[in-house]
Every structure is written in C-alpha cells, then in structure tokens.
Design a protein around this motif. Structure first.
Motif, PDB file in Angstrom:
ATOM      1  N   TRP A 141     -19.259  -5.014  17.325  1.00  0.00           N
ATOM      2  CA  TRP A 141     -20.431  -5.229  18.168  1.00  0.00           C
ATOM      3  C   TRP A 141     -21.160  -6.513  17.784  1.00  0.00           C
ATOM      4  O   TRP A 141     -21.702  -7.207  18.652  1.00  0.00           O
ATOM      5  CB  TRP A 141     -21.373  -4.031  18.085  1.00  0.00           C
ATOM      6  CG  TRP A 141     -20.913  -2.853  18.894  1.00  0.00           C
ATOM      7  CD1 TRP A 141     -20.507  -1.633  18.448  1.00  0.00           C
ATOM      8  CD2 TRP A 141     -20.807  -2.804  20.322  1.00  0.00           C
ATOM      9  NE1 TRP A 141     -20.146  -0.824  19.493  1.00  0.00           N
ATOM     10  CE2 TRP A 141     -20.334  -1.515  20.664  1.00  0.00           C
ATOM     11  CE3 TRP A 141     -21.065  -3.717  21.351  1.00  0.00           C
ATOM     12  CZ2 TRP A 141     -20.112  -1.125  21.985  1.00  0.00           C
ATOM     13  CZ3 TRP A 141     -20.852  -3.329  22.665  1.00  0.00           C
ATOM     14  CH2 TRP A 141     -20.386  -2.044  22.975  1.00  0.00           C
ATOM     15  N   ARG A 186     -22.112   3.411  21.964  1.00  0.00           N
ATOM     16  CA  ARG A 186     -21.908   2.955  20.590  1.00  0.00           C
ATOM     17  C   ARG A 186     -21.810   4.162  19.668  1.00  0.00           C
ATOM     18  O   ARG A 186     -22.626   5.082  19.739  1.00  0.00           O
ATOM     19  CB  ARG A 186     -23.038   2.037  20.145  1.00  0.00           C
ATOM     20  CG  ARG A 186     -23.201   0.820  21.048  1.00  0.00           C
ATOM     21  CD  ARG A 186     -24.005  -0.262  20.395  1.00  0.00           C
ATOM     22  NE  ARG A 186     -24.190  -1.415  21.275  1.00  0.00           N
ATOM     23  CZ  ARG A 186     -24.527  -2.621  20.870  1.00  0.00           C
ATOM     24  NH1 ARG A 186     -24.723  -2.857  19.577  1.00  0.00           N
ATOM     25  NH2 ARG A 186     -24.691  -3.611  21.732  1.00  0.00           N
ATOM     26  N   VAL A 218     -16.325  -1.872  18.403  1.00  0.00           N
ATOM     27  CA  VAL A 218     -16.549  -1.609  19.822  1.00  0.00           C
ATOM     28  C   VAL A 218     -15.665  -0.444  20.258  1.00  0.00           C
ATOM     29  O   VAL A 218     -16.088   0.427  21.012  1.00  0.00           O
ATOM     30  CB  VAL A 218     -16.253  -2.861  20.668  1.00  0.00           C
ATOM     31  CG1 VAL A 218     -16.364  -2.544  22.160  1.00  0.00           C
ATOM     32  CG2 VAL A 218     -17.210  -3.995  20.297  1.00  0.00           C
TER      33      VAL A 218
END
Length: 274
Positions: free
Chosen positions: A130, A167, A174
C-alpha cells in the motif's frame, strides 16, 4: 517456476545421481524427453547449466566439466498471444460470475484484474504494498521490479480498482492471502487463472499474456516504442518493438495521412499549371 521445473522434471530424471556423476548423455536424455515442449526443455537446460556451474564453483565437480556444454537447444517458435476485445469481455464475465458464486476469492480476482489493466509483471502485483501506491500522482512505486526500481504510471481504472479494495489489518500488502504477513501466493493466481481460461474457452492464454495484451493495445494506439518501453518497464526498446510492429492499423493511418498530404500538394501543383 524454476522450483517447479526442478521438482517436476530434473529431480525425477537425475535426482538419484550424485552431482559429480551426471554425464552429458544424462542431460541430453532429459532434454530430449521434453522436445514436445521446446521452450520448457530449454529452460530446464538453463537451470541445469547454472546448477553445474555452481557445482564447479563449490568444487563438487571439476572445472570445465559442466555436462550441459554442447547440448543443443531446441529452436523455439516465437509465441505472440494477446486477448481480443471479445476474449477480454468473456474473461470479465467469467470472473464476475465466479466472484458472485464465490468460487474464487475476490482478492485473487482483483489481482488478476489489476494485471490486465496495468500490464505489470505477476511478481510486481503480488508484492505491491500500500505504501507503494501513489493515488495523488497516479503511479505505483515498484522497488523490486525485474529491471530495477521503477515508477509505473497507471490510469484511472486501475486507481479506481485500488481505491475500492479492502485493506487487511496489519498487512502491508495490497493482495495478501490467509497470512496477512505474506503476499498472495503465485500458485493461487495461476490455479485461478486456469479455471478462468478453461471456462472462458481460452486454454492457450497464460497470465503473462495479459501483459502482452497491454503492450499490443498500446502499440495499436500508435504509441512509439519508447512510450511502450516505459509503460511495460523494459530495459531497452528492443523488446518493445514487437508491440509496435504487431499491428498495421496505426502504420496504415500514418501512411494515409502522409499520402493525403503528398497527393494534395500534387493536386495543388496541377491546378496551378492549369
């Protein structure tokens, strides 16, 4: 992939032998048994060559004794496969159905969707964190790309997909599997793709062909090889040239434009003479 080839081909054929006892005839016999899959046979030969080079470096075998020397590689047919618009539509429908029926987890399907949109390599998407997603500037930071760290620019559809992904608490990835600390396993993606392509009637399409599709579509827009090189993250434009030349439509449009201009100039000259 190398581990799979060792497990499936090299160990069954040569695993009963000491490294120092493997001969060229042993290697040729294994290589010959795989002639039906020329590319895979050549990859196995490359793996073996590396293994025996290390055996020499580690003094398991004498210097210059690599049994892969002088074993001729098979000629490989150049493989160019990309999905048509109709095939992409079919894949999208199959994936949507599988998601609704929960036959394949959404995290796996979304990873494949991002592969199809971006043209990234499988490992680049699997190991995407992320912290590497820059929504503001519209790109992915890929620190461990095959060609070294690079910035991969993405479009609005990729950003929209990423923004909608849930998430996993405590996970930097990810796309993660059941273990939040580890990225999604390649085997899960490959197994899911086998199901998708089987239902979609495209048995000959590999996951990597999604990357070929992005490159081909980019070439069909008329983009030059330098843009496509940067889009796909190639080191040089030599690999990229195949995408630029794989479709004649942009070249035909360019030819028509140039010829129109030349013909118009010729016509103006003729009118002036009159």
């Amino acid at each position: 992939e190398f581990e799979r080839l060792v497990r499936r081909h090299i160990r069954p054929a040569l695993g009963h032998l000491k490294a120092a006892a493997v001969s060229r005839s042993d290697v040729m016999k294994l290589h010959g048994s795989m002639k039906g899959t020329a590319r895979q046979a050549n990859v196995v030969l490359s793996i073996l060559s590396k293994l025996f080079n290390l055996a020499e470096a580690w003094e398991i075998r004498p210097d210059g004794s690599n049994p892969c020397r002088h074993v001729q590689r098979y000629k490989e047919n150049k493989r160019e496969r990309f999905l048509s618009d109709a095939e992409l539509a079919s894949v999208h429908h199959v994936m949507k159905t599988m998601e609704e029926q929960q036959t394949i987890p959404s995290v796996v399907l979304n990873a494949i969707r991002l592969l199809a949109l971006t043209g990234c390599r499988l490992g680049e998407i699997r190991q995407l964190r992320w912290e590497d997603v820059d929504f503001e500037n519209g790109h992915l930071l890929l620190p461990d790309s095959k060609t070294g760290p690079r910035v991969h620019v993405v479009g609005m559809h990729s950003l929209a997909l990423l923004s909608e992904l849930p998430r996993t608490k405590g996970s930097p990835w990810v796309f993660c599997g059941t273990d939040p600390a580890a990225p999604l396993r390649k085997e899960r993606l490959e197994k899911a793709w086998q199901k998708i392509r089987s239902v979609g009637g495209i048995e000959d399409v590999r996951l990597h062909d999604l990357r070929h599709t992005v490159g081909t579509f980019a070439g069909q827009t008329g983009a030059n090889s330098y843009l496509i090189r940067d889009k796909l993250g190639h080191k040089t434009s030599a690999v990229t040239d195949r995408y630029v030349n794989c479709d004649a439509s942009p070249l035909r449009a360019l030819s028509n434009e140039v010829e129109d201009r030349i013909a118009a100039a010729a016509e103006r000259y003729s009118l002036a003479k009159l």
